[in-house]
Design a protein around this motif. Sequence first.
Motif, PDB file in Angstrom:
ATOM      1  N   VAL A 219       0.697  -1.047   0.087  1.00  0.00           N
ATOM      2  CA  VAL A 219       0.282   0.058   0.050  1.00  0.00           C
ATOM      3  C   VAL A 219       0.788   1.541   0.320  1.00  0.00           C
ATOM      4  N   ASN A 220       1.920   1.016   0.637  1.00  0.00           N
ATOM      5  CA  ASN A 220       2.287   2.589   0.447  1.00  0.00           C
ATOM      6  C   ASN A 220       3.149   3.127  -0.298  1.00  0.00           C
ATOM      7  N   ALA A 221       4.108   1.633  -1.299  1.00  0.00           N
ATOM      8  CA  ALA A 221       4.636   1.737  -2.117  1.00  0.00           C
ATOM      9  C   ALA A 221       3.222   2.262  -3.308  1.00  0.00           C
ATOM     10  N   ILE A 222       2.263   2.105  -3.486  1.00  0.00           N
ATOM     11  CA  ILE A 222       0.875   2.866  -4.589  1.00  0.00           C
ATOM     12  C   ILE A 222       0.809   4.218  -3.550  1.00  0.00           C
ATOM     13  N   LEU A 223       0.428   4.492  -2.557  1.00  0.00           N
ATOM     14  CA  LEU A 223       0.712   5.981  -2.199  1.00  0.00           C
ATOM     15  C   LEU A 223       2.189   6.688  -2.369  1.00  0.00           C
ATOM     16  N   SER A 224       3.735   6.263  -2.012  1.00  0.00           N
ATOM     17  CA  SER A 224       4.621   6.860  -2.343  1.00  0.00           C
ATOM     18  C   SER A 224       4.714   7.334  -4.115  1.00  0.00           C
ATOM     19  N   GLU A 225       4.540   6.076  -4.466  1.00  0.00           N
ATOM     20  CA  GLU A 225       4.557   6.399  -6.175  1.00  0.00           C
ATOM     21  C   GLU A 225       3.340   7.787  -6.646  1.00  0.00           C
ATOM     22  N   GLN A 226       2.153   7.635  -6.293  1.00  0.00           N
ATOM     23  CA  GLN A 226       1.103   8.560  -7.005  1.00  0.00           C
ATOM     24  C   GLN A 226       1.512   9.915  -5.792  1.00  0.00           C
ATOM     25  N   HIS A 227       2.215  10.398  -4.707  1.00  0.00           N
ATOM     26  CA  HIS A 227       2.411  11.308  -3.957  1.00  0.00           C
ATOM     27  C   HIS A 227       3.601  12.178  -4.751  1.00  0.00           C
ATOM     28  N   GLY A 228       4.514  10.866  -4.900  1.00  0.00           N
ATOM     29  CA  GLY A 228       6.036  11.446  -6.251  1.00  0.00           C
ATOM     30  C   GLY A 228       5.519  12.167  -7.228  1.00  0.00           C
ATOM     31  N   ARG A 229       4.670  11.398  -8.557  1.00  0.00           N
ATOM     32  CA  ARG A 229       3.882  11.506  -9.573  1.00  0.00           C
ATOM     33  C   ARG A 229       3.234  13.502  -9.553  1.00  0.00           C
ATOM     34  N   MET A 230       3.027  13.348  -8.551  1.00  0.00           N
ATOM     35  CA  MET A 230       2.472  14.684  -8.326  1.00  0.00           C
ATOM     36  C   MET A 230       3.239  16.177  -7.885  1.00  0.00           C
ATOM     37  N   ASN A 231       4.188  15.603  -7.079  1.00  0.00           N
ATOM     38  CA  ASN A 231       5.629  16.087  -6.826  1.00  0.00           C
ATOM     39  C   ASN A 231       5.975  16.747  -7.825  1.00  0.00           C
ATOM     40  N   LEU A 232       6.141  16.153  -8.943  1.00  0.00           N
ATOM     41  CA  LEU A 232       5.980  16.033  -9.853  1.00  0.00           C
ATOM     42  C   LEU A 232       6.091  16.400 -10.855  1.00  0.00           C
ATOM     43  N   SER A 233       4.433  16.653 -11.340  1.00  0.00           N
ATOM     44  CA  SER A 233       3.625  17.837 -11.447  1.00  0.00           C
ATOM     45  C   SER A 233       3.989  19.511 -11.153  1.00  0.00           C
ATOM     46  N   ALA A 234       3.767  19.349  -9.879  1.00  0.00           N
ATOM     47  CA  ALA A 234       3.964  20.396  -9.583  1.00  0.00           C
ATOM     48  C   ALA A 234       5.500  21.178  -9.544  1.00  0.00           C
ATOM     49  N   PHE A 235       6.712  20.169  -9.703  1.00  0.00           N
ATOM     50  CA  PHE A 235       8.135  20.654  -9.912  1.00  0.00           C
ATOM     51  C   PHE A 235       7.513  21.005 -11.986  1.00  0.00           C
ATOM     52  N   ASP A 236       7.034  20.310 -12.055  1.00  0.00           N
ATOM     53  CA  ASP A 236       6.636  21.285 -13.922  1.00  0.00           C
ATOM     54  C   ASP A 236       6.424  22.265 -13.581  1.00  0.00           C
ATOM     55  N   CYS A 237       5.194  22.615 -13.403  1.00  0.00           N
ATOM     56  CA  CYS A 237       5.023  23.883 -13.150  1.00  0.00           C
ATOM     57  C   CYS A 237       5.851  25.353 -12.697  1.00  0.00           C
ATOM     58  N   LEU A 238       6.702  24.709 -11.720  1.00  0.00           N
ATOM     59  CA  LEU A 238       7.960  25.972 -11.240  1.00  0.00           C
ATOM     60  C   LEU A 238       9.124  25.433 -12.312  1.00  0.00           C
ATOM     61  N   ALA A 239       9.261  24.521 -12.726  1.00  0.00           N
ATOM     62  CA  ALA A 239      10.052  25.186 -14.233  1.00  0.00           C
ATOM     63  C   ALA A 239       9.958  25.923 -15.035  1.00  0.00           C
ATOM     64  N   PHE A 240       8.447  25.619 -15.478  1.00  0.00           N
ATOM     65  CA  PHE A 240       7.429  26.247 -16.489  1.00  0.00           C
ATOM     66  C   PHE A 240       8.172  28.042 -16.367  1.00  0.00           C
ATOM     67  N   ARG A 241       9.156  28.126 -16.142  1.00  0.00           N
ATOM     68  CA  ARG A 241       9.963  29.119 -15.876  1.00  0.00           C
ATOM     69  C   ARG A 241      10.801  30.002 -17.702  1.00  0.00           C
ATOM     70  N   TYR A 242      11.179  28.752 -18.116  1.00  0.00           N
ATOM     71  CA  TYR A 242      11.872  28.922 -18.862  1.00  0.00           C
ATOM     72  C   TYR A 242      11.352  28.886 -21.234  1.00  0.00           C
ATOM     73  N   ALA A 243      11.822  29.284 -21.879  1.00  0.00           N
ATOM     74  CA  ALA A 243      11.103  29.401 -23.083  1.00  0.00           C
ATOM     75  C   ALA A 243      11.924  27.602 -23.956  1.00  0.00           C
ATOM     76  N   THR A 244      13.135  27.479 -22.904  1.00  0.00           N
ATOM     77  CA  THR A 244      12.813  25.875 -23.752  1.00  0.00           C
ATOM     78  C   THR A 244      11.765  24.686 -23.112  1.00  0.00           C
ATOM     79  N   TYR A 245      11.617  25.536 -21.821  1.00  0.00           N
ATOM     80  CA  TYR A 245      10.541  24.678 -21.575  1.00  0.00           C
ATOM     81  C   TYR A 245       8.870  24.929 -22.365  1.00  0.00           C
ATOM     82  N   GLY A 246       9.326  25.440 -23.423  1.00  0.00           N
ATOM     83  CA  GLY A 246       7.337  25.709 -24.182  1.00  0.00           C
ATOM     84  C   GLY A 246       6.962  27.267 -23.510  1.00  0.00           C
TER      85      GLY A 246
END
Length: 433
Positions: A219-246
């Motif tokens: 159960v914690n492998a599932i919860l940890s992975e889904q938490h991590g994927r949400m974090n990556l989405s937040a980091f993606d927004c944080l990185a959207f400051r650069y022309a190279t990223y669109g």
Amino acid sequence: MRHAAILLALFAVSPALGDDALTFLGVLNGRDIVVELTDGVTGPVVGRYTYRDTGGDIPLLAVSHGDGGIVLNEEAPCDESTCKTDDEGKAVDPPLAAVWELTYDGEEYIATGTRTTLDGKPKSAPLKLEVLAWRTLDASEEITPFGLHDRSASMSFDDAVPLNWASAPYEMQLLDTTLDEGLDDHVGEANFVYVTDPRTKFAFPRVTGFDDGSPVDKVNAILSEQHGRMNLSAFDCLAFRYATYGKGEYMAEMGGTLGDYDSEQVSLSYASPRLVSWVQSGSLWCTGAHPYNHVDSYTFDLETGKPLDLAKVFSAWVPREWGAAVDEVADAKAVAANPDGFYWGPSAGLMAYVRDNIPSDLFDAELESECMGPEAIAEHLDIRFADGNAVVFTLSGFPHVASVCNGDLFSAPMDEVSQFLGKGAAEYFPGAL
């Protein structure tokens, strides 16, 4: 060993080897960083890096490489005048923040050099990067800073893209951080806590123990992975400051934030040695014309590690062709021959039950017509589970203005919906029926 061969060939042209990306750990101006660089075998050496205490990728653009040496330009965030992209979304003359000059030692697996700033009076800071791991680039992956970052971004919404140490060492190293832990609580058949990544600030559950003593690893492998994927989405927004990223001139005001993930609400509603259910709600906005206003339910099967196929629990969860009437259930053989040609949802009988049991004050007349019409229920009804072996009926996936329809309708004890259950219900909820 192939690992050593790739390390020795880093930044060297060797047609016998494939394309790989290496993950490095280092320190820049007193802050820990994670760096990913391509090996330069069949293309340029490009990369990205991030500060571990914040997340959010920073592009490293190709300049030159050869004989163990490499030069990269570090991109700077762009603004209304410098956020320029062409018709294909590629950056045009992005602003630069610094130059990286590195020398790679193939015996020690270390890259050393300097980062020199370009704004004002140039300042140089030492760099020492140590190899942590490597991965083979996907066949469809662009060997560009955008391609490296885009793969991380895809992990945030596509569970088919693996998120593990073997295929995603850069992302896993970034996610490997100390989490703040809340108070112990209980739901379903489990004790749990909420944990928070201090960089993204939203809480996500972890199970600390099951009532029957079952292990919590799955159960914690599932919860940890889904938490991590949400974090990556937040980091993606944080990185959207650069022309190279669109980021283009018409989106100069967007990005550079957590996209309101720091306000996301996640609530564990049920956990047992067979199932885990939770609900996520909020209003996320990083790019695009509209925020993502949502109330989304998730239920995972601990044995498969994947979202629960509701048809295993509910005989009244049936397949239809897209656009079919609610009473037109697809033929089982046709579904087996072309699984992607159908969608699953409530039977006409289950839809009637839901409509008959919705609290009378939940919707006004106008909203009831929009939110509870036959097609709306067929396409947007979802189910998760809650304490006391309860079934929660909820609506999700209504877009934009119609998102006011999203949310929980009501819950019912499992024995009250027994007419809609299949043989598999007893397997997932032993003793509940």
